[in-house]
Scaffold this active site. Structure first.
Site, PDB file in Angstrom:
ATOM      1  CG  ASP A   1      -9.530  -8.469 -22.091  1.00 14.19           C
ATOM      2  OD1 ASP A   1      -8.851  -9.518 -22.095  1.00 14.19           O
ATOM      3  OD2 ASP A   1     -10.346  -8.189 -22.987  1.00 14.19           O
TER       4      ASP A   1
ATOM      5  CG  HIS B   1      -2.237   0.670   1.005  1.00 14.60           C
ATOM      6  ND1 HIS B   1      -2.381   1.795   0.209  1.00 14.60           N
ATOM      7  CD2 HIS B   1      -3.479   0.404   1.495  1.00 14.60           C
ATOM      8  CE1 HIS B   1      -3.643   2.189   0.228  1.00 14.60           C
ATOM      9  NE2 HIS B   1      -4.329   1.361   0.989  1.00 14.60           N
TER      10      HIS B   1
END
Length: 435
Positions: free
Chosen positions: A383, A167
């Site tokens: 994708d 993070h």
């Protein structure tokens, strides 16, 4: 119904040895220190997500598997040229401040095989921890690499890409940008927009100008001994709020006439905070705090550049006592949430950065709930050339002080709330969710 963490315990996942994927080209940044803002270093955590693909045009043969891994790995090396800090490692500079040492050694990459078809893993992403390589040897957040990726292949040709990020380097928006850019390159397209890498635009001012008290970081005395509750077994559950339930909450929040209107996020946040306080049976005079994670990119003046690579979120807070919050109408809690959100302005964000520079970023979690919404993260757009994922989401349990708002996997107008509780408190919370 609560779900245990060993949900996938009967499925065997065989991991290969971790390898490193360096940038495909020399980035001319080797051994340079990459600046991390005070917002970045406030978030000391790992975030794990999975992206599940079941392409109909793959038969799962070994040749297909080699092509799959090759495409994903090759694209990772190419996207790292644009995101060169991700190929480095966390370090401390001469002033004892966390930075990224741009060593160029690369992202961690693991190939894995499962002994089943992908349809057998179910749809609870939280239980899919074994599909993410979690850098188990890391004993401190600085030892966690910016990115570790695991590609797990299933018998019927399906596959899962598991991601673990530090993070310090990524927030949700930044991670989705990176993963979607990775997918673009895998499909053979050049990046439409390059990331904006200069985090020094969020450097603290000199001298600091602290204009707000920043009670989001304030210490709260735990007079209710809530730590005793957490000696019980922790369970988690996902609660679904469809459009009808969300409208009921907004109606309940405005029916007494105190508020003219409220957003879905405001009503749901207030309801979850109030219900959690009731379920934990806190003392009437217990001071409590709600921390909201708000996207601050558009709050700066001017707004942060498009595709800013770094943490761009703000923490803002609401405060009450347990008795006041649970006994007053829902509109009271919603109004507190609205006030907290309105507080996040350019001045507030810059003041927070300066406050962290002077005082550090330790956040007291006593009698506190954090709410973070992932409903606007574009999981479904990922994708790599085999279509979009049929399922994506977080793979680790929320901490005992965290509630996550997630998009429903099939009904985008619904919101799932993921939250964990001690067993006895969860039973109370379940009843309160029946609206």
């Amino acid at each position: 119904m609560g779900i245990s963490k060993d949900y996938l315990s009967e499925i065997t996942v065989e991991r290969g040895e971790p390898t490193l994927v360096p940038p495909a080209e020399d980035t001319n940044n080797k051994d340079a220190f990459y600046f991390l803002s005070n917002i970045d270093i406030k978030f000391q955590a790992k975030v794990r997500t999975v992206y599940c693909f079941n392409p109909s045009d793959r038969n799962g043969g070994d040749g297909d598997d080699e092509v799959l891994v090759g495409v994903i790995k090759n694209a990772l090396s190419k996207v790292l040229v644009h995101y060169y800090p991700v190929a480095g490692r966390l370090a401390m500079d001469s002033e004892g401040r966390p930075v990224v040492d741009c060593t160029g050694e690369g992202a961690v990459f693991v190939e894995a095989k499962a002994d089943c078809g992908i349809e057998e893993i179910g749809n609870d992403t939280v239980a899919m921890e074994k599909l993410v390589y979690d850098t188990p040897d890391a004993k401190h957040i600085l030892e966690v690499p910016p990115l570790a990726a695991q590609v797990t292949k299933f018998k019927n040709g399906g596959f899962v890409i598991g991601i673990c990020v530090n993070h310090f380097v990524f927030d949700g928006v930044t991670a989705m940008d990176f993963i979607n850019h990775w997918g673009e390159i895998a499909r053979g397209f050049p990046l439409k927009v390059s990331p904006f890498l200069d985090r020094s635009i969020l450097r603290a001012r000199n001298p600091p100008q602290i204009e707000f008290p920043h009670t989001e970081l304030s210490e709260i005395e735990d007079i209710s001994n809530t730590n005793d509750l957490y000696t019980e077994e922790m369970v988690y559950e996902s609660f679904s709020f469809d459009l009808d339930k969300l409208e009921k909450l907004k109606t309940a929040a405005t029916k007494d006439g105190v508020l003219v209107k409220c957003s879905t996020f405001e009503a749901l946040s207030a309801f979850i905070w109030r219900s959690r306080t009731q379920a934990l049976k806190l003392r009437h005079d217990q001071k409590i705090k709600l921390l909201l994670v708000v996207d601050g990119r558009s709050k700066f003046d001017p707004p942060l550049p498009e595709h800013y690579f770094g943490n761009g979120v703000a923490l803002t807070s609401s405060h009450s006592t347990a008795g006041e919050l649970t006994e007053k109408p829902l509109s009271f809690a919603v109004e507190l949430v609205q006030e907290a959100i309105r507080r996040v302005t350019d001045r507030y964000m810059k003041s927070a950065i300066d406050y962290l520079q002077v005082n550090g970023g330790n956040v007291s979690m006593n009698a506190t709930l954090i709410i973070s919404s992932w409903t606007r993260l574009s999981f479904e757009t990922t994708d790599f050339g085999w279509g979009q994922p049929y399922l994506a989401g977080r793979t680790s349990l929320p901490g005992k002080e965290l509630a996550l708002f997630l998009s429903h996997p099939t009904d985008k107008k619904s919101i799932n709330v993921l939250i964990s509780f001690p067993t006895s408190s969860m039973k109370i919370f379940q009843k309160l969710m029946n609206i």
